[in-house]
Design a protein around this motif. Structure first.
Motif, PDB file in Angstrom:
ATOM      1  N   ALA A  79      12.591   0.820   1.303  1.00  0.00           N
ATOM      2  CA  ALA A  79      11.315   0.191   0.970  1.00  0.00           C
ATOM      3  C   ALA A  79      10.824  -0.574   2.194  1.00  0.00           C
ATOM      4  O   ALA A  79      11.622  -1.051   3.008  1.00  0.00           O
ATOM      5  CB  ALA A  79      11.492  -0.769  -0.210  1.00  0.00           C
ATOM      6  N   ASN A  80       9.512  -0.653   2.371  1.00  0.00           N
ATOM      7  CA  ASN A  80       8.937  -1.453   3.451  1.00  0.00           C
ATOM      8  C   ASN A  80       7.697  -2.168   2.909  1.00  0.00           C
ATOM      9  O   ASN A  80       7.373  -2.051   1.734  1.00  0.00           O
ATOM     10  CB  ASN A  80       8.626  -0.592   4.688  1.00  0.00           C
ATOM     11  CG  ASN A  80       7.607   0.495   4.409  1.00  0.00           C
ATOM     12  OD1 ASN A  80       6.666   0.325   3.637  1.00  0.00           O
ATOM     13  ND2 ASN A  80       7.795   1.648   5.041  1.00  0.00           N
ATOM     14  N   SER A  81       7.015  -2.890   3.766  1.00  0.00           N
ATOM     15  CA  SER A  81       5.861  -3.673   3.318  1.00  0.00           C
ATOM     16  C   SER A  81       4.702  -2.791   2.832  1.00  0.00           C
ATOM     17  O   SER A  81       3.812  -3.270   2.139  1.00  0.00           O
ATOM     18  CB  SER A  81       5.377  -4.590   4.441  1.00  0.00           C
ATOM     19  OG  SER A  81       4.989  -3.814   5.560  1.00  0.00           O
ATOM     20  N   SER A  82       4.723  -1.490   3.168  1.00  0.00           N
ATOM     21  CA  SER A  82       3.642  -0.586   2.761  1.00  0.00           C
ATOM     22  C   SER A  82       3.969   0.258   1.530  1.00  0.00           C
ATOM     23  O   SER A  82       3.100   0.946   1.003  1.00  0.00           O
ATOM     24  CB  SER A  82       3.280   0.359   3.906  1.00  0.00           C
ATOM     25  OG  SER A  82       2.831  -0.367   5.012  1.00  0.00           O
ATOM     26  N   PHE A 154       5.031  14.486   6.188  1.00  0.00           N
ATOM     27  CA  PHE A 154       4.851  13.689   4.970  1.00  0.00           C
ATOM     28  C   PHE A 154       5.716  12.430   4.997  1.00  0.00           C
ATOM     29  O   PHE A 154       6.554  12.204   4.134  1.00  0.00           O
ATOM     30  CB  PHE A 154       5.145  14.532   3.721  1.00  0.00           C
ATOM     31  CG  PHE A 154       6.494  15.218   3.730  1.00  0.00           C
ATOM     32  CD1 PHE A 154       7.560  14.697   3.024  1.00  0.00           C
ATOM     33  CD2 PHE A 154       6.678  16.389   4.452  1.00  0.00           C
ATOM     34  CE1 PHE A 154       8.801  15.330   3.030  1.00  0.00           C
ATOM     35  CE2 PHE A 154       7.909  17.030   4.456  1.00  0.00           C
ATOM     36  CZ  PHE A 154       8.976  16.489   3.751  1.00  0.00           C
ATOM     37  N   PRO A 155       5.488  11.547   5.983  1.00  0.00           N
ATOM     38  CA  PRO A 155       6.291  10.316   6.040  1.00  0.00           C
ATOM     39  C   PRO A 155       5.895   9.360   4.915  1.00  0.00           C
ATOM     40  O   PRO A 155       4.751   9.385   4.448  1.00  0.00           O
ATOM     41  CB  PRO A 155       5.921   9.730   7.398  1.00  0.00           C
ATOM     42  CG  PRO A 155       4.522  10.185   7.618  1.00  0.00           C
ATOM     43  CD  PRO A 155       4.476  11.576   7.034  1.00  0.00           C
ATOM     44  N   PRO A 156       6.822   8.523   4.462  1.00  0.00           N
ATOM     45  CA  PRO A 156       6.459   7.505   3.484  1.00  0.00           C
ATOM     46  C   PRO A 156       5.426   6.542   4.070  1.00  0.00           C
ATOM     47  O   PRO A 156       5.330   6.401   5.300  1.00  0.00           O
ATOM     48  CB  PRO A 156       7.787   6.782   3.211  1.00  0.00           C
ATOM     49  CG  PRO A 156       8.838   7.757   3.591  1.00  0.00           C
ATOM     50  CD  PRO A 156       8.260   8.542   4.730  1.00  0.00           C
ATOM     51  N   PRO A 157       4.649   5.872   3.235  1.00  0.00           N
ATOM     52  CA  PRO A 157       3.638   4.933   3.735  1.00  0.00           C
ATOM     53  C   PRO A 157       4.247   3.877   4.665  1.00  0.00           C
ATOM     54  O   PRO A 157       5.340   3.373   4.417  1.00  0.00           O
ATOM     55  CB  PRO A 157       3.097   4.271   2.458  1.00  0.00           C
ATOM     56  CG  PRO A 157       3.410   5.237   1.364  1.00  0.00           C
ATOM     57  CD  PRO A 157       4.671   5.935   1.776  1.00  0.00           C
ATOM     58  N   GLY A 158       3.551   3.590   5.739  1.00  0.00           N
ATOM     59  CA  GLY A 158       3.986   2.558   6.670  1.00  0.00           C
ATOM     60  C   GLY A 158       5.041   2.991   7.663  1.00  0.00           C
ATOM     61  O   GLY A 158       5.579   2.162   8.390  1.00  0.00           O
ATOM     62  N   THR A 159       5.393   4.289   7.691  1.00  0.00           N
ATOM     63  CA  THR A 159       6.402   4.761   8.645  1.00  0.00           C
ATOM     64  C   THR A 159       5.774   5.746   9.613  1.00  0.00           C
ATOM     65  O   THR A 159       4.674   6.241   9.411  1.00  0.00           O
ATOM     66  CB  THR A 159       7.590   5.435   7.924  1.00  0.00           C
ATOM     67  OG1 THR A 159       7.130   6.601   7.255  1.00  0.00           O
ATOM     68  CG2 THR A 159       8.250   4.494   6.930  1.00  0.00           C
ATOM     69  N   LEU A 160       6.516   6.031  10.661  1.00  0.00           N
ATOM     70  CA  LEU A 160       6.048   6.959  11.685  1.00  0.00           C
ATOM     71  C   LEU A 160       6.331   8.397  11.276  1.00  0.00           C
ATOM     72  O   LEU A 160       7.356   8.691  10.668  1.00  0.00           O
ATOM     73  CB  LEU A 160       6.744   6.665  13.012  1.00  0.00           C
ATOM     74  CG  LEU A 160       6.511   5.275  13.608  1.00  0.00           C
ATOM     75  CD1 LEU A 160       7.413   5.065  14.818  1.00  0.00           C
ATOM     76  CD2 LEU A 160       5.060   5.127  13.995  1.00  0.00           C
ATOM     77  N   SER A 161       5.437   9.300  11.647  1.00  0.00           N
ATOM     78  CA  SER A 161       5.673  10.710  11.362  1.00  0.00           C
ATOM     79  C   SER A 161       6.420  11.396  12.507  1.00  0.00           C
ATOM     80  O   SER A 161       6.981  12.464  12.324  1.00  0.00           O
ATOM     81  CB  SER A 161       4.348  11.438  11.131  1.00  0.00           C
ATOM     82  OG  SER A 161       3.534  11.338  12.279  1.00  0.00           O
ATOM     83  N   ASN A 162       6.439  10.785  13.677  1.00  0.00           N
ATOM     84  CA  ASN A 162       7.010  11.427  14.854  1.00  0.00           C
ATOM     85  C   ASN A 162       7.916  10.446  15.592  1.00  0.00           C
ATOM     86  O   ASN A 162       7.606   9.269  15.695  1.00  0.00           O
ATOM     87  CB  ASN A 162       5.876  11.873  15.788  1.00  0.00           C
ATOM     88  CG  ASN A 162       6.328  12.907  16.771  1.00  0.00           C
ATOM     89  OD1 ASN A 162       6.903  13.900  16.385  1.00  0.00           O
ATOM     90  ND2 ASN A 162       6.064  12.668  18.034  1.00  0.00           N
ATOM     91  N   ASP A 163       9.040  10.944  16.105  1.00  0.00           N
ATOM     92  CA  ASP A 163       9.941  10.116  16.894  1.00  0.00           C
ATOM     93  C   ASP A 163      10.447  10.938  18.069  1.00  0.00           C
ATOM     94  O   ASP A 163      11.031  12.000  17.882  1.00  0.00           O
ATOM     95  CB  ASP A 163      11.101   9.625  16.030  1.00  0.00           C
ATOM     96  CG  ASP A 163      11.894   8.506  16.687  1.00  0.00           C
ATOM     97  OD1 ASP A 163      11.367   7.869  17.620  1.00  0.00           O
ATOM     98  OD2 ASP A 163      13.032   8.273  16.264  1.00  0.00           O
ATOM     99  N   VAL A 164      10.210  10.449  19.272  1.00  0.00           N
ATOM    100  CA  VAL A 164      10.643  11.111  20.499  1.00  0.00           C
ATOM    101  C   VAL A 164      11.761  10.282  21.120  1.00  0.00           C
ATOM    102  O   VAL A 164      11.631   9.061  21.234  1.00  0.00           O
ATOM    103  CB  VAL A 164       9.468  11.255  21.494  1.00  0.00           C
ATOM    104  CG1 VAL A 164       9.949  11.858  22.796  1.00  0.00           C
ATOM    105  CG2 VAL A 164       8.364  12.100  20.878  1.00  0.00           C
TER     106      VAL A 164
END
Length: 172
Positions: A79-82, A154-164
């Motif tokens: 869970a996060n703030s979003s 389809f990332p959860p709300p408030g998270t990043l869709s991409n990580d390098v």
């Protein structure tokens, strides 16, 4: 100052794949990939499955394989703030390729890319690409540099869709 608490990087991943040659060009495989990633609030992802592959090119200096199969993906997001904690479980296609090239007697370049389209919603998918270069230093050590990119549509709300991620270091 107005420092905002944040995570700059904290990712862990690993996997394995077993291959069995059916004939000189065709092989069957089983695989398991596991990951966690604080930047994406991903507590744990497992991708388990199998399928068939084709040795498109296989010489002593290089190989190029094309793979396809089915996987089961299970993910737990914090869970996060979003938004609330999220759990995803779905069947997906496993489509990918892997290239390996020996560069001289002591260096190796590898590259692989996989896409996992969700079978229940094909517009949702995950994509990973990883490349690595390693060279021997003496008899016991390797210098390794790795680049990876992990994307989810389809990332959860408030998270990043991409990580390098770019890493380099000494290996045994």
């Amino acid at each position: 100052g107005n420092a905002v608490p944040s995570t700059s990087a904290n990712a862990t991943g690993g996997g394995l794949r077993y291959e069995h040659n059916v004939n000189p060009r065709l092989f069957a495989f089983g695989s398991g990939d596991f990951a966690s990633n604080a930047l994406q609030d991903l507590d744990f992802r497992s991708i388990l499955g199998g399928g068939f592959g084709w040795h498109a090119s296989k010489t002593p200096r290089q190989s190029f394989d094309v793979l396809g199969g089915l996987v089961w993906t299970h993910e737990n997001y914090s869970a996060n703030s979003s938004g609330p904690a999220t759990v995803n479980s779905f069947a997906a296609l496993d489509l990918g390729e892997q290239y390996t090239r020996k560069l001289g007697p002591s260096s190796l370049f590898t590259e692989q890319a996989f896409i996992y389209p969700d079978l229940s919603t094909l517009s949702q998918y995950q994509f990973t690409v990883t490349s690595a270069f390693s060279t021997k230093i003496g008899k016991m050590f390797n210098w390794v540099t790795t680049f990876s990119d992990s994307y989810t549509s389809f990332p959860p709300p408030g998270t990043l869709s991409n990580d390098v991620i770019l890493t380099t270091g000494l290996g045994v």
